[in-house]
Motif scaffolding. Structure first.
Motif, PDB file in Angstrom:
ATOM      1  N   THR A 100      19.955  40.970  28.119  1.00  0.00           N
ATOM      2  CA  THR A 100      19.247  39.789  27.673  1.00  0.00           C
ATOM      3  C   THR A 100      18.446  39.237  28.844  1.00  0.00           C
ATOM      4  OG1 THR A 100      19.574  37.796  26.319  1.00  0.00           O
ATOM      5  CG2 THR A 100      20.981  38.037  28.248  1.00  0.00           C
ATOM      6  N   PRO A 101      17.296  38.615  28.596  1.00  0.00           N
ATOM      7  CA  PRO A 101      16.524  38.066  29.712  1.00  0.00           C
ATOM      8  C   PRO A 101      17.200  36.850  30.314  1.00  0.00           C
ATOM      9  CG  PRO A 101      15.481  37.534  27.634  1.00  0.00           C
ATOM     10  CD  PRO A 101      16.603  38.460  27.313  1.00  0.00           C
ATOM     11  N   GLY A 102      17.067  36.697  31.615  1.00  0.00           N
ATOM     12  CA  GLY A 102      17.602  35.528  32.294  1.00  0.00           C
ATOM     13  C   GLY A 102      19.095  35.612  32.509  1.00  0.00           C
ATOM     14  N   SER A 103      19.800  34.563  32.107  1.00  0.00           N
ATOM     15  CA  SER A 103      21.230  34.480  32.347  1.00  0.00           C
ATOM     16  C   SER A 103      21.916  33.894  31.127  1.00  0.00           C
ATOM     17  CB  SER A 103      21.507  33.615  33.582  1.00  0.00           C
ATOM     18  OG  SER A 103      21.027  32.298  33.371  1.00  0.00           O
ATOM     19  N   ALA A 104      23.241  33.794  31.183  1.00  0.00           N
ATOM     20  CA  ALA A 104      24.019  33.228  30.086  1.00  0.00           C
ATOM     21  C   ALA A 104      25.225  32.519  30.655  1.00  0.00           C
ATOM     22  CB  ALA A 104      24.438  34.325  29.117  1.00  0.00           C
ATOM     23  N   ARG A 105      25.683  31.505  29.944  1.00  0.00           N
ATOM     24  CA  ARG A 105      26.849  30.762  30.405  1.00  0.00           C
ATOM     25  C   ARG A 105      28.121  31.605  30.301  1.00  0.00           C
ATOM     26  NH1 ARG A 105      28.912  24.855  28.118  1.00  0.00           N
ATOM     27  NH2 ARG A 105      30.601  24.591  29.625  1.00  0.00           N
ATOM     28  N   PHE A 106      28.217  32.378  29.236  1.00  0.00           N
ATOM     29  CA  PHE A 106      29.404  33.207  29.028  1.00  0.00           C
ATOM     30  C   PHE A 106      28.959  34.657  28.936  1.00  0.00           C
ATOM     31  CE2 PHE A 106      32.066  29.636  28.597  1.00  0.00           C
ATOM     32  CZ  PHE A 106      31.386  28.679  27.856  1.00  0.00           C
ATOM     33  N   SER A 107      28.965  35.337  30.052  1.00  0.00           N
ATOM     34  CA  SER A 107      28.326  36.652  30.144  1.00  0.00           C
ATOM     35  C   SER A 107      29.090  37.756  29.442  1.00  0.00           C
ATOM     36  CB  SER A 107      28.134  37.037  31.619  1.00  0.00           C
ATOM     37  OG  SER A 107      29.384  37.160  32.258  1.00  0.00           O
ATOM     38  N   LEU A 108      30.322  37.516  28.995  1.00  0.00           N
ATOM     39  CA  LEU A 108      31.085  38.536  28.296  1.00  0.00           C
ATOM     40  C   LEU A 108      31.178  38.246  26.800  1.00  0.00           C
ATOM     41  CD1 LEU A 108      33.931  39.362  30.848  1.00  0.00           C
ATOM     42  CD2 LEU A 108      31.786  40.586  30.419  1.00  0.00           C
ATOM     43  N   ARG A 109      30.344  37.356  26.311  1.00  0.00           N
ATOM     44  CA  ARG A 109      30.307  37.080  24.883  1.00  0.00           C
ATOM     45  C   ARG A 109      29.147  37.837  24.245  1.00  0.00           C
ATOM     46  NH1 ARG A 109      31.569  30.629  23.931  1.00  0.00           N
ATOM     47  NH2 ARG A 109      33.679  30.650  24.793  1.00  0.00           N
ATOM     48  N   PRO A 110      29.389  38.598  23.193  1.00  0.00           N
ATOM     49  CA  PRO A 110      28.312  39.405  22.602  1.00  0.00           C
ATOM     50  C   PRO A 110      27.142  38.585  22.083  1.00  0.00           C
ATOM     51  CG  PRO A 110      30.288  39.451  21.233  1.00  0.00           C
ATOM     52  CD  PRO A 110      30.683  38.816  22.518  1.00  0.00           C
ATOM     53  N   GLY A 111      27.390  37.369  21.649  1.00  0.00           N
ATOM     54  CA  GLY A 111      26.318  36.544  21.109  1.00  0.00           C
ATOM     55  C   GLY A 111      25.264  36.148  22.120  1.00  0.00           C
ATOM     56  N   GLU A 112      25.539  36.343  23.404  1.00  0.00           N
ATOM     57  CA  GLU A 112      24.585  35.985  24.450  1.00  0.00           C
ATOM     58  C   GLU A 112      23.485  37.028  24.607  1.00  0.00           C
ATOM     59  OE1 GLU A 112      26.655  32.442  26.156  1.00  0.00           O
ATOM     60  OE2 GLU A 112      24.634  33.197  25.835  1.00  0.00           O
ATOM     61  N   TYR A 113      23.626  38.190  23.971  1.00  0.00           N
ATOM     62  CA  TYR A 113      22.741  39.321  24.252  1.00  0.00           C
ATOM     63  C   TYR A 113      21.772  39.601  23.117  1.00  0.00           C
ATOM     64  CZ  TYR A 113      25.611  39.987  28.297  1.00  0.00           C
ATOM     65  OH  TYR A 113      26.245  39.782  29.483  1.00  0.00           O
TER      66      TYR A 113
END
Length: 125
Positions: A100-113
Motif C-alpha cells: 500500500t502507498p505510504g504507511s499504516a497505523r496497524f501494519s499487520l492488518r489486511p484492511g490497510e493494504y
C-alpha cells in the motif's frame, strides 16, 4: 496498475527453511515509499499478518514467527523477501504479498493494504 507476484513456496520438513519472493511492478509513487507485508491464510478464517516493512525499514512480526522469519526488500521497491527458518507444521498456509502507498497505523492488518498477490503455498510436515 500495481502487480505483485509471489514465488518460492513449496513443501519442507519441520525445521527446514524456505525463501519467499514477491516481484512488484507498476509502482508510480517511488518517491513516497510503500508499506509492504506478508500475510498467510489457509486453515484460518481470516488472513493473518506475518511480517511488514515500512518505508524507512521498520519491521513488525507476528509473535509466533519472531526469531524465525525475516522480511526484507530492495531499495527500488521491486522485490520483497520473506526468509523463513525453523519452519513448523503450524506455518502451513498460503502466503500472500501485499502493498500500500505510504504507511499504516496497524501494519499487520489486511484492511490497510490496497494491492495483493495471488499467493504461494507453503506446506510443512
Amino acid at each position: 496498475h500495481v502487480q505483485l507476484v509471489e514465488s518460492g513456496g513449496g513443501s519442507v520438513q519441520a525445521g527446514g527453511s524456505l525463501t519467499l519472493s514477491c516481484a512488484a511492478s507498476g509502482y508510480t509513487n517511488r518517491g513516497g515509499g510503500y508499506l509492504m507485508a506478508w500475510f498467510r491464510q489457509g486453515k484460518r478464517y481470516e488472513r493473518e499478518g506475518v511480517a511488514s516493512i515500512e518505508e524507512y525499514g521498520q519491521t513488525s512480526y507476528l509473535d509466533s514467527v519472531k526469531g524465525r522469519f525475516t522480511i526484507s526488500r530492495d531499495k527500488a521497491w521491486n522485490t520483497l523477501i520473506l526468509q523463513m527458518n525453523d519452519l513448523k507444521p503450524g506455518d502451513t498456509d498460503r502466503y500472500f504479498c501485499a502493498a500500500t502507498p505510504g504507511s499504516a497505523r496497524f501494519s499487520l492488518r489486511p484492511g490497510e493494504y490496497v494491492w495483493w498477490g495471488q499467493g504461494t503455498q507453503v506446506t510443512v510436515s
